[in-house]
Design an enzyme around this catalytic site. Structure first.
Site, PDB file in Angstrom:
ATOM      1  N   ASP A 248      81.129  20.239  54.602  1.00  8.76           N
ATOM      2  CA  ASP A 248      82.176  19.686  55.469  1.00  8.76           C
ATOM      3  C   ASP A 248      81.632  19.382  56.867  1.00  8.76           C
ATOM      4  OD1 ASP A 248      84.698  18.886  56.311  1.00  8.76           O
ATOM      5  OD2 ASP A 248      85.425  20.920  56.676  1.00  8.76           O
TER       6      ASP A 248
ATOM      7  N   GLU B 295      79.974  14.490  59.596  1.00 11.45           N
ATOM      8  CA  GLU B 295      79.882  13.110  60.127  1.00 11.45           C
ATOM      9  C   GLU B 295      78.780  13.008  61.173  1.00 11.45           C
ATOM     10  OE1 GLU B 295      82.749  14.921  59.756  1.00 11.45           O
ATOM     11  OE2 GLU B 295      83.085  13.915  57.848  1.00 11.45           O
TER      12      GLU B 295
ATOM     13  N   ASP C 232      90.680  14.376  54.837  1.00  9.85           N
ATOM     14  CA  ASP C 232      91.985  14.920  55.219  1.00  9.85           C
ATOM     15  C   ASP C 232      93.108  13.896  55.112  1.00  9.85           C
ATOM     16  OD1 ASP C 232      90.514  17.135  55.760  1.00  9.85           O
ATOM     17  OD2 ASP C 232      90.603  16.927  57.944  1.00  9.85           O
TER      18      ASP C 232
HETATM   19  O1  MIG Z   1      88.700  20.173  60.976  1.00 11.36           O
HETATM   20  O2  MIG Z   1      87.516  23.872  57.036  1.00 11.36           O
HETATM   21  O3  MIG Z   1      88.294  18.164  55.645  1.00 11.36           O
HETATM   22  O4  MIG Z   1      89.190  20.099  53.870  1.00 11.36           O
HETATM   23  O5  MIG Z   1      90.091  22.525  54.960  1.00 11.36           O
HETATM   24  C1  MIG Z   1      89.100  20.808  59.819  1.00 11.36           C
HETATM   25  C2  MIG Z   1      88.807  23.480  57.392  1.00 11.36           C
HETATM   26  C3  MIG Z   1      87.890  21.356  59.094  1.00 11.36           C
HETATM   27  C4  MIG Z   1      88.185  19.785  57.375  1.00 11.36           C
HETATM   28  C5  MIG Z   1      88.140  19.540  55.910  1.00 11.36           C
HETATM   29  C6  MIG Z   1      89.219  20.333  55.248  1.00 11.36           C
HETATM   30  C7  MIG Z   1      89.031  21.790  55.542  1.00 11.36           C
HETATM   31  C8  MIG Z   1      89.031  22.015  57.056  1.00 11.36           C
HETATM   32  N1  MIG Z   1      87.999  21.193  57.671  1.00 11.36           N
END
Ligand code: MIG
Length: 690
Positions: free
Chosen positions: A305, A308, A418
């Protein structure tokens, strides 16, 4: 035929792995306007497909899109960029061609935006490789492109099961409860996802020992029940003396640097972090190696995660922001100054200027991040994929990412980020799928039920009825939103029927996935790809082909009791579930009906799933199971709409080893003119009519 033309000094993204011709002469199809700008006219009937993860329709015409990997939880109609950068599109009009813009920075695609009859492509700097593909059909062009960029990632078979996620399950007991509730309700489940709170202080590769005192014990206990734990890994490494990953990264020079050579400081979940320099091969090996800590505890899957990479704030911008805020103190704030004040704080997040402040040590030299921004998530996931393959050469591991660039599809899948618990996002989910498949991303799916905002039971049911067809089938939701584990809603039986149907369909879905991956094909196709001569099929934006035999037409409007469906040919409607079916094996609830080509209003109750079978096509199914391992892939039932003799090529394997190309994985299921079934192949499959 694929032709490549280079401009300026292109950066080697390593997206392309296959052969092509090098073009010296003028460009076919596109006009070169110089400065990284290209254009071509779009005739009125031309359809433009592609661009992977982005907003709007299957036909991308009528909007301006950006490739600029962005952490943007607002997937609005007027959004221009989401988490991925997928610079491949196909124009199907008076001219028919595909174009891949291999450029790692920002690219803008005006698809009939400033002028509805014009396609424009603009890279931020004029250094790029352009690939042009011509072919007999959009599908043929896609196949050539996919050969060019290499075989798509293949997950373990269990990853085709249903997964339950939440930001976050906070303790081992909470995870146990999820598993128990699913098993008690008789609802299949293959995975429970661990979001950031399983970590110790949001530090990658650590585990909070108070909340999860024995992760390997928990993983083993759940695996007994056929359930895998899938932890999240974030891009940012917390700055904390004594934390080995941080200390090693600093010592070995594995983090992204500022211009002065110091490690770049940003902030995400844990507060201040450094970013692993995944564009550097050694840093990649170093970061990827750390996944071993979790593999050693019995973990068999990961989601990457914030890659980017997302930045909450950079240390420097935060300081200057505080200084500027001070300047507003005790002032009379009017429209402009109040707006500026608000913008100051809001502008901390993912500020484009911050992406110009750090550097990668790439094999071809030092490169400023913004110039290669779209390669970060790709290379984080590549780091994991390469390391995992070395650590577990005999076993497939589940791996998917939020951010991506074409090329990453060889190392992992993606989820679409998201989304929101909005009805329009069911349709967006559907429309993105074929575009992603075109770009090589086959293992993909959306957060079912919606990530942000509060879901409702009917939304979740309808979304799951689409989700049973997406390779990644995961229910996920954000902290602070209504809980959306399916057993929390009144109509648990309806959820049981729908999710069970996924497991019934698995022999077909897995086979179609594997054939698409191994043959560089598409698992999801727009109708127009299957019916190129059908002018109406070109306009259908809310139905898809799933593999070779099935068409789906999900309901995506609240309170609708059904929907209009377009049938390009005679088809067999297959219906599962329904209130009369309570308590039965969903397989036994099947009802079939033949329909003529054209438009039909099809009623679909909330607890039903319908799909459509093409004439002369077959769908092998199982009796289902409580997890993928529990599904009998040997004794199969056959659904079909046989016309004369017909056959189906079934792919199946053990689901975890990597010898994908063994011909023993193929069984040919043949039906003769009298409806008699026989099989060809060595896999020992037994197939009977349902
Ligand atoms: O800014 O880890 O897309 O699936 O639950 C949020 C917390 C950070 C973004 C991910 C989302 C995840 C969340 N993360």
């Amino acid at each position: 035929m694929i032709r490549k033309k280079s401009y300026g000094h292109p950066f080697d993204t390593e997206a392309v792995v296959g052969p092509c011709e090098v073009l010296d002469g003028p460009l076919p199809f596109l006009t070169e306007e110089g400065g990284g700008r290209f254009s071509c006219p779009l005739d009125e009937d031309a359809v433009v497909y592609g661009l992977g993860e982005n907003v709007r329709g299957i036909n991308k015409r009528g909007w301006i899109y950006e490739s600029l990997c962005s952490d943007n939880p607002n997937h609005r109609e007027d959004t221009r960029a989401l988490y991925g950068a997928h610079n491949f599109l196909v124009v199907d009009g008076a001219q028919r061609f595909g174009v891949f813009v291999d450029y790692p920075g920002k690219v803008t695609f005006g698809v009939g935006y400033t002028d509805s009859g014009l396609l424009t492509i603009q890279t931020e700097e004029p250094d790029l490789n352009l690939y042009l593909i011509d072919g007999d059909s959009p599908e043929d062009i896609v196949r050539q492109f996919r050969v060019l960029v290499g075989r798509s990632y293949i997950p373990p078979k269990w990853a085709f099961g249903y997964g339950q996620s939440r930001w976050s399950y906070m303790t081992a007991d909470e995870v146990r409860e999820v598993a128990a509730r699913y098993r008690e309700a008789g609802i299949p489940l293959d995975a429970i996802y661990l979001d950031i709170d399983y970590m110790d202080g949001y530090k990658d590769f650590t585990v909070n020992r108070e909340a999860f005192p024995d992760l390997s014990g928990l993983a083993a206990e759940l695996k007994e029940q056929g359930i895998r734990l899938v932890p999240i890994i974030d891009a940012g490494v917390k700055i904390e003396p004594g934390y080995p990953v941080y200390e090693e990264g600093v010592r070995q020079g594995c983090f992204c640097k500022e211009a002065d050579g110091s490690d770049f400081v940003a902030a995400v979940w844990p507060g201040r972090v450094h970013f692993p320099d995944v564009l550097n091969e050694e840093a990649r090996r170093w970061f990827g190696g750390h996944y071993q800590a979790l593999l050693d505890q019995g973990i068999e899957g990961f989601w990457n995660d914030m890659n980017e990479p997302s930045i909450f704030y950079s240390e420097k911008r935060l300081e200057s922001t505080f200084a500027q805020l001070d300047g507003y103190r005790a002032k009379n704030l009017d429209l402009h100054t109040y707006g500026a004040l608000q913008g100051l704080v809001a502008g901390l997040k993912n500020n484009p200027e911050d992406y110009k402040c750090f550097y990668h040590r790439h094999k071809d030299g030092l490169v400023r991040h913004d110039r290669v921004h779209n390669l970060y998530g790709y290379n984080m996931t590549r780091a994991a994929g390469e390391a995992i393959e070395a650590l577990e050469p005999e076993k497939r591991i589940l791996l998917f990412s939020r951010s991506s660039y074409i090329g990453m599809h060889r190392y992992g899948g993606i989820w679409t980020g998201d989304n929101l618990s909005w009805w329009s996002h069911i349709l967006l989910n559907l429309q993105m799928m074929p575009s992603l498949n075109m770009c090589g991303f086959l293992y993909t799916g959306a957060d079912l039920g919606g990530f942000g905002a509060d879901t409702t039971e009917d939304l979740l049911l309808r979304w799951l009825a689409l989700g049973i067809f997406t390779p990644l089938m995961r229910n996920h939701s954000a902290m602070g939103t209504r809980r959306q584990e399916v057993y929390r809603f009144p109509h648990v039986e309806a959820f049981r029927q729908i999710i069970s149907l996924r497991y019934v369909l698995l022999p077909y879905l897995y086979s179609e996935y594997m054939k698409a991956a191994l043959g560089n094909g598409m698992y999801f196709r727009p109708l127009a790809f299957a019916y190129p001569e059908d002018a109406f099929a070109r306009q259908v934006e809310d139905q898809l082909m799933v593999g070779e035999s099935v068409m789906i037409a999900p309901v995506y409007q609240q309170n609708a009791r059904g929907r209009y469906v377009y049938l390009p040919e005679r088809m067999k409607l297959v219906r599962f579930g329904g209130s009369h079916a309570a308590g039965q094996n969903v397989l036994e609830t099947v009802r079939e009906e033949l329909l003529e080509p054209g438009h039909h209003y099809i009623e679909v109750a909330l607890d039903e799933v319908v799909f459509f079978l093409r004439p002369g096509h077959l769908v092998p199914v199982s009796r289902g199971g409580c997890c993928v391992e529990d599904v009998d892939f040997t004794h199969l039932k056959l659904l079909g709409y046989p016309e004369g003799g017909c056959s189906y090529e079934l792919y199946d394997d053990d689901g975890f080893s990597r010898d994908y190309d063994d011909p023993a994985h193929i069984t040919r299921i043949c039906v003769d003119g009298d409806g008699m079934i026989h099989t060809e192949g060595t896999a020992g499959k037994e197939v009977q009519w349902l």
